[in-house]
Write a protein that holds these residues in place. Sequence first.
Motif, PDB file in Angstrom:
ATOM      1  N   ASP A  85      35.016  42.753  36.039  1.00  0.00           N
ATOM      2  CA  ASP A  85      35.485  42.641  37.425  1.00  0.00           C
ATOM      3  C   ASP A  85      34.503  41.830  38.258  1.00  0.00           C
ATOM      4  O   ASP A  85      33.294  42.036  38.183  1.00  0.00           O
ATOM      5  N   ALA A  86      35.045  40.919  39.053  1.00  0.00           N
ATOM      6  CA  ALA A  86      34.218  40.125  39.970  1.00  0.00           C
ATOM      7  C   ALA A  86      33.992  40.906  41.258  1.00  0.00           C
ATOM      8  O   ALA A  86      34.748  41.823  41.585  1.00  0.00           O
ATOM      9  N   SER A  87      32.958  40.558  41.988  1.00  0.00           N
ATOM     10  CA  SER A  87      32.680  41.119  43.316  1.00  0.00           C
ATOM     11  C   SER A  87      32.572  42.643  43.313  1.00  0.00           C
ATOM     12  O   SER A  87      33.067  43.311  44.225  1.00  0.00           O
ATOM     13  N   LYS A  88      31.925  43.196  42.302  1.00  0.00           N
ATOM     14  CA  LYS A  88      31.801  44.654  42.201  1.00  0.00           C
ATOM     15  C   LYS A  88      31.039  45.247  43.377  1.00  0.00           C
ATOM     16  O   LYS A  88      31.439  46.270  43.931  1.00  0.00           O
ATOM     17  N   ALA A  89      29.948  44.624  43.773  1.00  0.00           N
ATOM     18  CA  ALA A  89      29.156  45.159  44.886  1.00  0.00           C
ATOM     19  C   ALA A  89      29.987  45.183  46.165  1.00  0.00           C
ATOM     20  O   ALA A  89      29.953  46.170  46.911  1.00  0.00           O
TER      21      ALA A  89
END
Length: 100
Positions: A85-89
């Motif tokens: 998954d991208a942009s987890k933070a």
Amino acid sequence: MTGKDDTAAEERTARGRIAVAAGEHGWNEMFGDVAENVRIYTRGAATVLVGYRPNGGVTGASRGRVDASGRLEKGGWLDQLTHLDASKAEQVLVWLAERD
């Protein structure tokens, strides 16, 4: 680095930004760092578990709700983020800002 520089560097990492956001939105950190690179945040019945790389980047995250006995509600985790998954933070920051 001085202590002040170390704190500033930590706040720039995802781990630091998430810790600040959790505090601002009333989340409690359970048990401190449970493992070197895992933190668990709770607020009411909600739970967010976040895994980190040593450099402070997010490796994965999960959120769920616990029942009155403190166990994860039936059905398990509501949402899970993995290394794919991208942009987890950023997603974890959204979860922490949501109201129950």
